[in-house]
Design a protein around this motif. Structure first.
Motif, short mmCIF file in Angstrom:
data_model
loop_
_atom_site.label_atom_id
_atom_site.label_comp_id
_atom_site.label_asym_id
_atom_site.label_seq_id
_atom_site.Cartn_x
_atom_site.Cartn_y
_atom_site.Cartn_z
N VAL A 1 0.86 -1.18 0.00
CA VAL A 1 0.00 0.00 0.00
C VAL A 1 0.90 1.23 0.00
CG1 VAL A 1 -1.82 1.29 1.16
CG2 VAL A 1 -1.80 -1.22 1.28
N ARG A 2 0.81 1.99 -1.04
CA ARG A 2 1.48 3.29 -1.07
C ARG A 2 0.43 4.33 -0.67
NH1 ARG A 2 5.96 5.17 -5.15
NH2 ARG A 2 7.03 3.96 -3.56
N VAL A 3 0.66 5.00 0.42
CA VAL A 3 -0.25 6.02 0.93
C VAL A 3 0.20 7.38 0.44
CG1 VAL A 3 -1.20 7.11 2.99
CG2 VAL A 3 -0.81 4.63 2.97
N LEU A 4 -0.63 8.01 -0.37
CA LEU A 4 -0.36 9.35 -0.89
C LEU A 4 -1.27 10.33 -0.16
CD1 LEU A 4 -0.32 8.46 -4.70
CD2 LEU A 4 1.62 8.53 -3.12
N ALA A 5 -0.69 11.27 0.53
CA ALA A 5 -1.47 12.20 1.34
C ALA A 5 -1.26 13.63 0.86
CB ALA A 5 -1.08 12.08 2.81
N ASP A 6 -2.37 14.33 0.63
CA ASP A 6 -2.34 15.76 0.37
C ASP A 6 -2.68 16.47 1.68
OD1 ASP A 6 -1.81 15.24 -2.28
OD2 ASP A 6 -3.92 15.36 -2.87
N ILE A 7 -1.93 17.51 2.00
CA ILE A 7 -2.04 18.17 3.30
C ILE A 7 -2.42 19.63 3.10
CG2 ILE A 7 -0.76 18.83 5.38
CD1 ILE A 7 1.08 16.36 4.72
N GLU A 8 -3.39 20.08 3.86
CA GLU A 8 -3.72 21.51 3.89
C GLU A 8 -3.24 22.07 5.22
OE1 GLU A 8 -7.40 24.67 3.29
OE2 GLU A 8 -7.86 22.56 3.67
N ARG A 9 -2.56 23.19 5.16
CA ARG A 9 -2.04 23.83 6.37
C ARG A 9 -2.78 25.14 6.64
NH1 ARG A 9 3.31 22.24 7.96
NH2 ARG A 9 4.24 20.69 6.56
N VAL A 10 -2.85 25.49 7.89
CA VAL A 10 -3.33 26.81 8.25
C VAL A 10 -2.35 27.84 7.68
CG1 VAL A 10 -3.71 28.40 10.18
CG2 VAL A 10 -4.50 26.04 10.33
N GLU A 11 -2.87 28.91 7.16
CA GLU A 11 -2.02 29.93 6.54
C GLU A 11 -0.94 30.39 7.52
OE1 GLU A 11 -2.40 34.23 4.18
OE2 GLU A 11 -4.19 33.19 4.96
N GLY A 12 0.31 30.36 7.06
CA GLY A 12 1.43 30.78 7.87
C GLY A 12 1.99 29.69 8.76
N GLU A 13 1.38 28.49 8.77
CA GLU A 13 1.83 27.39 9.62
C GLU A 13 2.66 26.43 8.78
OE1 GLU A 13 3.04 25.28 12.10
OE2 GLU A 13 1.41 26.36 13.12
N ASP A 14 3.98 26.42 9.04
CA ASP A 14 4.90 25.61 8.23
C ASP A 14 5.65 24.58 9.06
OD1 ASP A 14 4.22 26.97 5.93
OD2 ASP A 14 5.78 28.48 6.19
N SER A 15 5.21 24.31 10.26
CA SER A 15 5.98 23.42 11.15
C SER A 15 6.07 22.01 10.59
CB SER A 15 5.32 23.39 12.53
OG SER A 15 4.00 22.91 12.43
N PRO A 16 7.12 21.27 10.96
CA PRO A 16 7.25 19.89 10.47
C PRO A 16 6.17 19.00 11.07
CG PRO A 16 8.93 20.37 12.13
CD PRO A 16 8.25 21.67 11.82
N LEU A 17 5.84 17.99 10.31
CA LEU A 17 4.80 17.04 10.69
C LEU A 17 5.32 15.63 10.46
CD1 LEU A 17 1.87 18.77 8.79
CD2 LEU A 17 2.13 18.77 11.28
N ASN A 18 4.57 14.67 10.93
CA ASN A 18 4.84 13.27 10.62
C ASN A 18 3.58 12.63 10.05
OD1 ASN A 18 7.64 12.23 11.74
ND2 ASN A 18 6.87 13.81 13.14
N LEU A 19 3.78 11.85 9.02
CA LEU A 19 2.69 11.05 8.46
C LEU A 19 2.91 9.61 8.92
CD1 LEU A 19 0.23 11.11 6.48
CD2 LEU A 19 1.82 10.30 4.72
N VAL A 20 1.88 9.04 9.54
CA VAL A 20 1.98 7.70 10.10
C VAL A 20 0.82 6.86 9.57
CG1 VAL A 20 2.21 6.35 12.22
CG2 VAL A 20 2.90 8.75 12.19
N ALA A 21 1.11 5.58 9.33
CA ALA A 21 0.06 4.67 8.86
C ALA A 21 0.19 3.33 9.55
CB ALA A 21 0.13 4.50 7.34
N TRP A 22 -0.96 2.69 9.80
CA TRP A 22 -1.02 1.38 10.43
C TRP A 22 -1.86 0.45 9.56
CZ3 TRP A 22 -1.76 6.02 12.80
CH2 TRP A 22 -0.90 6.37 13.87
N LEU A 23 -1.39 -0.78 9.39
CA LEU A 23 -2.11 -1.77 8.59
C LEU A 23 -1.67 -3.17 9.00
CD1 LEU A 23 -3.97 -2.50 6.14
CD2 LEU A 23 -1.91 -2.38 4.73
N ALA A 24 -2.61 -3.98 9.43
CA ALA A 24 -2.36 -5.41 9.70
C ALA A 24 -1.13 -5.61 10.57
CB ALA A 24 -2.22 -6.17 8.39
N GLY A 25 -1.00 -4.80 11.62
CA GLY A 25 0.13 -4.93 12.52
C GLY A 25 1.39 -4.21 12.08
N ALA A 26 1.40 -3.72 10.86
CA ALA A 26 2.55 -2.98 10.36
C ALA A 26 2.35 -1.48 10.62
CB ALA A 26 2.75 -3.23 8.87
#
Length: 838
Positions: A215-240
């Motif tokens: 599974v390749r998870v492709l995520a589009d992200i919308e940010r609050v204007e002026g908010e550029d802080s780093p984030l983490n994208l996390v995914a869980w599937l079947a114990g992985a």
């Protein structure tokens, strides 16, 4: 994590102008509105209009579609710490303007997509007023037609310009549907409060190869204007679990998950339907899996399977063409399908339970593919969830049907936005196996006189050959796309050719007898059908004509096909005598519908390998109507449903004429528990209707899974002495089929001589019928005893001395054998001839 708040309470509906035809009692009324809902259902609930589905009420309510309508509500609001508050409109039908506290929020013009508006600056502490005003969709479509120039498509059956607005086309009427042009908030409307960032779109690209699910998870992200802080994208599937850092200011991210040896998802009959929970979250910093730190979460159930559309060319030769075969997990699947239309003219009345019930009816009829037709909807999530769980393949049309469509602004932009949104929304569902560009529009370009009328203007070709395939390739490259139905794969070959692509067969219903199905051996039949009236209980609930007749006003208002009753009569004439009563007309046309589709499907399936799918028109109805459906508008199963259950069995036994005479043909699809060779003794007999055996022959047949086999019926068995009083009987294990040497109107059927015994077993009533004569297509119509009752079987042929037990559920009273054992409850082909010929 963001907060969602439904805005479904306290709505009031009122007329907002647009036509002078509005009744006085509606013009000044403020009606309590249900959201999600629509104007028609709100007015009906308030007692201000009659039921649009009854008698000829549809015509008296045409003014609703020309009105503007206003929905208003007031809600309390207390500001929080969130940076953004969005008004999320998941579905507005269709041309709407939105105001909050007297200030404009936005406008919409597409029923098929959702909208999101930042309203944080418009909200106020305490009471807030929200107003959604809907302009007449019909007037809007007419204005767009006048602005862009008329285009061909709508005909006398559907004259309204539905091709100039992005709205459910069949709301404007079809040859099975009424003109009920709706307006309203038809999907949830909510406030979404959030900070920092949110998951604007998540697309899981699910593949499986060599025992590894990815599974390749492709995520589009919308940010609050002026908010550029780093984030983490996390995914869980079947114990992985997988995690990736999203860089400062980045608006997209992707990560990969793997599952070793996943259980594969299959269509029902071929295997199980395991589903896996996939969860994706945004986390604001390196907080490893802390639930409270989630900024946004997206969750769906997915399934692992491969899907391909095989269109490989044949070897050169006189019969050369190209395949049209759906392959699931590498296995070619003969699609035993039906077309799906919106299950109600008012879609908000179709909830999860109703979707599940209807798709269960499809599965119980051995249907393993539903084609969501292009004049309807991208259905709600619950439809596809039910298909995932029940193992029903979904062929999804993009929403274009039977018309040429302008590609200019603003429609062109709406089409692309709608397509991108819905492809992304539906792609997690393993049941979805094919995207199709349109219904019959390329055929229309070739054969319906469009080219001269269109000239050098746009008509939709750019959608089907460029915009939509690009959207699918960019958004969901794991699924095949096909430009249209019917379509041969190229504009250099007629779109409805037998040798290539998918085909529609409509000359049989419109122009000639159903024996004409044998003139075609297409690669895939995506539409073909034959009409029949709804069940008696449904017909008489909706129509109150006195006297009731096939051509009485109410019955005709529930027959939308051009010259529909004439075509029903023409379809009967080669097979049955003219009906003497409305009850005979009802039974004979329903039986003829079942016979026609059985005839066509048996023929097409007998050519399995060359032909790899039959998708009958249609499974369901949106209201009570004479139509091509197997399940009528009140959810009752017509005789056709029982015929489909039999002819769509994974093992088919049929007698077919071939160049060298009659052949018994065996089709073995193979199932999860029946994938081995079908080895069986075949017994062929020619008998008189009285039961005397005139010819007998037997042999052994072996049929590999996913293939066919045939045996020629010996001439001495196949040649009757008296064609009008003899039949062939072919038996293979628990499968049996018959062949008659004449049509019902000519056959020397005996009067049905049978005994009926009725017993009660708890909530079930059992009707055991024992016959001393041949009885063909025996049917028990439980709805004639109680509208709530249904029967488990129908169209049963019994030989002299045989018995069959019908099981009736839902009866609210006890019934006698005398009541059950005669018309109109008990019918068969024998008594039709007897009652109509004197």
């Amino acid at each position: 994590m963001g907060e969602w708040r439904d805005l479904h309470d306290g709505w009031v509906l009122s007329a907002a102008g647009g036509t002078d035809d509005v009744p006085a009692e509606v013009a000044g009324a403020e009606v309590a509105a249900t959201v999600p809902g629509c104007v028609h259902t709100d007015l009906l609930a308030a007692g201000l209009i009659p039921d649009p589905y009854l008698d000829r009420n549809e015509y008296d309510l045409a003014w609703i579609g020309r009105m503007d309508w206003r929905y208003t509500t007031t809600f309390d609001w207390a500001p929080g710490d969130d940076d953004r508050v969005d008004l999320v409109c998941e579905g507005l039908d269709t041309v709407a303007s939105i105001e909050l506290n007297g200030q404009p929020v936005g406008t919409t013009q597409n029923m098929h997509r959702s909208y999101r508006f930042d309203v944080a600056s418009l909200l106020r502490e305490g009471s807030n007023d929200l107003v959604v005003t809907f302009s007449s969709a019909l007037r809007y479509a007419e204005q767009m037609r006048d602005k862009l120039g008329n285009l061909p498509g709508p005909n006398s059956a559907t004259p309204e310009p539905f091709n100039f607005i992005r709205k459910m086309a069949c709301n404007f009427g079809w040859d099975w549907g009424p003109v009920l042009v709706t307006a309203g908030i038809w999907k949830p409307i909510r406030l979404h409060s959030w900070s920092t960032a949110r998951l604007a779109r998540v697309r899981p690209l699910v593949t499986v190869e060599e025992g590894v699910g990815r599974v390749r998870v492709l995520a589009d992200i919308e940010r609050v204007e002026g908010e550029d802080s780093p984030l983490n994208l996390v995914a869980w599937l079947a114990g992985a679990r997988a995690q990736i850092e999203v860089a400062e200011g980045a608006l997209s991210a992707e990560l990969d998950l793997e599952v070793r040896d996943p259980d594969l998802w299959w269509p029902h009959g071929h295997g199980d339907q395991p589903l896996y929970d996939l969860e994706v979250a945004l986390i604001p910093s390196v907080v490893d899996g802390a639930e409270e730190a989630h900024e946004d979460v997206w969750a769906r159930r997915i399934g692992f399977r491969q899907v391909e559309l095989d269109t490989a060319p044949d070897a050169a030769g006189a019969e050369a063409g190209s395949a049209f075969t759906i392959r699931v997990n590498g296995v070619p699947v003969f699609a035993r399908g039906a077309n799906w239309i919106p299950d109600d003219c008012f879609p908000t009345r179709v909830d999860a339970g109703r979707y599940r019930a209807r798709l269960q009816q499809a599965k119980d009829a051995n249907i393993d593919l539903l084609r969501v037709w292009g004049g309807g909807l991208y259905e709600k999530e619950e439809f596809y969830q039910a298909a995932d769980e029940l193992g029903i393949l979904v062929w999804q049309d993009f929403l274009f049907a039977c018309a040429s469509y302008p590609e200019e602004s603003p429609i062109g932009e709406e089409v692309e936005a709608e397509a991108r949104q819905n492809v992304a929304r539906l792609m997690p569902h393993p049941s979805l196996v094919l995207w199709n560009g349109n219904n019959e529009n390329i055929w229309g370009w070739f054969d319906w006189g469009w080219q001269a009328r269109v000239g050098d203007r746009t008509w939709g070709k750019g959608y089907y050959l460029q915009v939509l395939p690009e959207v699918v390739a960019q958004t969901d490259p794991t699924r095949p796309y096909w430009p249209g139905s019917p379509y041969s794969g190229t504009f250099d070959i007629h779109p409805n050719a037998d040798e290539h692509g998918c085909k529609h067969v409509w000359d049989v219903w419109n122009q000639r007898d159903y024996s004409g199905y044998r003139d075609y051996v297409p690669r895939f039949v995506a539409e073909f059908g034959f009409q029949g009236p709804p069940t008696w209980a449904t017909l008489t609930r909706a129509v109150h004509d006195e006297p009731l007749a096939p051509d009485s006003p109410g019955v005709l208002s529930h027959q939308k096909a051009t010259e529909g009753n004439d075509k029903l009569a023409r379809g009967l004439a080669p097979h049955f005598p003219e009906p003497a009563t409305v009850e005979d007309w009802h039974w004979m046309t329903q039986l003829n519908q079942a016979r026609a589709l059985t005839f066509g499907i048996e023929h097409f399936r007998s050519h399995r390998g060359r032909c790899m799918g039959t998708v009958v028109w249609q499974l369901n109805d949106c209201w009570p109507v004479t139509s091509w459906a197997a399940v009528d508008g009140d959810a009752r199963r017509k005789p056709l449903w029982y015929a489909l259950r039999d002819v769509y069995d994974s093992r088919l036994l049929t007698v077919q004429p071939r160049e060298n005479g009659l052949e018994a043909i065996f089709v073995h699809e193979g199932t999860a528990d029946d994938s081995s060779t079908w080895a069986t003794e075949v017994v062929l007999e020619r008998r008189s209707f009285a039961g005397e055996v005139f010819g007998h022959w037997s042999t052994l047949v072996e049929v590999e899974a996913g293939s066919t086999a045939s045996v020629r019926i010996p001439a001495d068995v196949a040649t009757p002495t008296d064609p009008l009083s003899e039949l062939l009987i072919v038996t293979a294990g628990d499968r049996r089929t018959t062949w008659y040497f004449g049509e019902d109107k000519d056959l020397a059927y005996p009067d049905a001589d049978l005994d009926v015994d009725v017993t009660t077993h708890g909530s079930e009533t059992r009707v055991r019928v024992t016959t001393r004569t041949l009885v063909r297509d025996l049917a028990v119509f439980a709805d004639r005893l109680d509208p709530a009752a249904s029967v488990d079987d129908m169209l049963v042929t019994l030989l002299p001395g045989e018995s069959h037990t019908f099981r009736i559920s839902g009866l609210g009273r006890e019934v006698s054998a005398e009541e059950v054992g005669r018309a109109p409850v008990l019918r068969c082909a024998n008594d039709v001839r007897a009652t109509t010929s004197g």
